[in-house]
Design an enzyme around this catalytic site. Structure first.
Site, PDB file in Angstrom:
ATOM      1  N   HIS A  45      25.029  -1.171 -22.686  1.00  0.00           N
ATOM      2  CA  HIS A  45      25.308  -2.799 -22.718  1.00  0.00           C
ATOM      3  C   HIS A  45      26.697  -3.201 -22.249  1.00  0.00           C
ATOM      4  CE1 HIS A  45      25.432  -6.776 -24.915  1.00  0.00           C
ATOM      5  NE2 HIS A  45      24.679  -7.129 -24.037  1.00  0.00           N
ATOM      6  N   HIS A  58      31.864 -10.960 -19.399  1.00  0.00           N
ATOM      7  CA  HIS A  58      30.709 -11.590 -20.179  1.00  0.00           C
ATOM      8  C   HIS A  58      30.804 -13.341 -20.342  1.00  0.00           C
ATOM      9  CE1 HIS A  58      28.017 -13.445 -23.577  1.00  0.00           C
ATOM     10  NE2 HIS A  58      27.262 -12.050 -23.097  1.00  0.00           N
TER      11      HIS A  58
HETATM   12  O1  G3P Z   1      20.831  -8.516 -20.239  1.00  0.00           O
HETATM   13  C1  G3P Z   1      20.909  -8.259 -21.824  1.00  0.00           C
HETATM   14  C2  G3P Z   1      21.961  -9.106 -22.616  1.00  0.00           C
HETATM   15  O2  G3P Z   1      23.142  -8.407 -21.993  1.00  0.00           O
HETATM   16  C3  G3P Z   1      21.774 -10.413 -22.538  1.00  0.00           C
HETATM   17  O3  G3P Z   1      22.856 -11.072 -23.440  1.00  0.00           O
HETATM   18  O4  G3P Z   1      24.827 -12.408 -24.125  1.00  0.00           O
HETATM   19  O5  G3P Z   1      24.909  -9.621 -23.925  1.00  0.00           O
HETATM   20  O6  G3P Z   1      24.888 -11.004 -21.818  1.00  0.00           O
HETATM   21  P1  G3P Z   1      24.332 -11.018 -23.208  1.00  0.00           P
HETATM   22 MG    MG Z   2      24.612  -9.425 -20.310  1.00  0.00          MG
END
Ligand code: G3P
Ligand code: MG
Length: 234
Positions: A6, A48
């Protein structure tokens, strides 16, 4: 159950940087997630937030900066001085590094309402790189997913649930031929996993970062998890 690194190996290196992506690959991640925005001069970039506040202590919005301006900003020091050389990567840099080595989960943070033309540019890049087999495009902005589907019948789509009611979500996922429902640890349950599997949809969950949560989700039948720590790979 597949582990998707992630924002790269963001438990160990500043999120969405080349350092985090390199580390994820070194740690053996088979899939990597990252978030895409667009600069004032239409460069696709990987970070992000819509602004630089959290990762660089600056108020500036990505959409108000040119690529040249953005490319000078340190987005590593906030985690550790050792990462002071990290800059916001371009989407093309990320593909240069990852394509052929891991699956790419490309999250469009905001569609054309904030970033005019972003969907076309994302699709164009994936087409030119012949990367559909290795790419899943996801978004909370479902209009962006509809547009990506309209632009390319080969697109692989992940539907980020957000606050959408499940009835609407199932209808929209069918309309856009999504391959997965992507939802949070708090939203997932056995009933949704069963219903998705009956409809031929995978279920991907963000962002469990503890072994016991991963084990629970694995038992529930979840297909993949977005996780900051690739070493927790089941
Ligand atoms: O795609 C999964 C996750 O990345 C969604 O939330 O806020 O971490 O981009 P965020
Ligand atoms: Mg994400």
């Amino acid at each position: 159950m597949r582990l998707i690194a992630h924002r790269g190996a963001s438990g160990h290196a500043p999120e969405n940087t080349m350092a985090a992506f390199r580390l994820a690959l070194e740690m053996g991640a088979q899939a990597v997630e990252f978030d895409v925005h667009q600069t004032k001069d239409h460069e696709l970039v990987v970070l992000h937030d819509v602004d630089l506040k959290r990762v660089a202590g600056r108020k500036a919005q990505v959409r108000d900066l040119t690529w040249k301006e953005l490319s000078q900003v340190d987005v590593g020091s906030w985690r550790d001085r050792a990462f002071a050389a990290e800059r916001v990567p371009r989407l093309s840099d990320v593909y240069d590094l990852i394509q052929g080595k891991a699956e790419l989960h490309l999250e469009i943070k905001k569609g054309t309402s904030l970033y005019p033309g972003i969907e076309e540019r994302v699709v164009d890049l994936i087409q030119k790189r012949k990367a559909w087999a290795a790419t899943v495009v996801s978004s909370f902005d479902h209009a962006a997913l509809y547009l990506v589907r309209w632009l390319d019948a080969r697109a692989r789509l992940g539907y980020l649930l957000g606050l959408t009611p499940m009835r609407t979500a199932y209808r929209e996922m069918a309309e856009i031929k999504a391959e997965s429902l992507n939802l949070s640890v708090r939203q997932v349950d056995a009933g949704k996993v069963r219903a998705c599997h009956e409809k031929g949809l995978k279920v991907l969950v963000y962002t469990p970062n503890e072994r016991k949560t991963l084990d629970r989700l694995d038992k529930m039948g979840v297909d993949g998890v977005f996780c900051n720590f690739p070493e927790l790979m089941p």
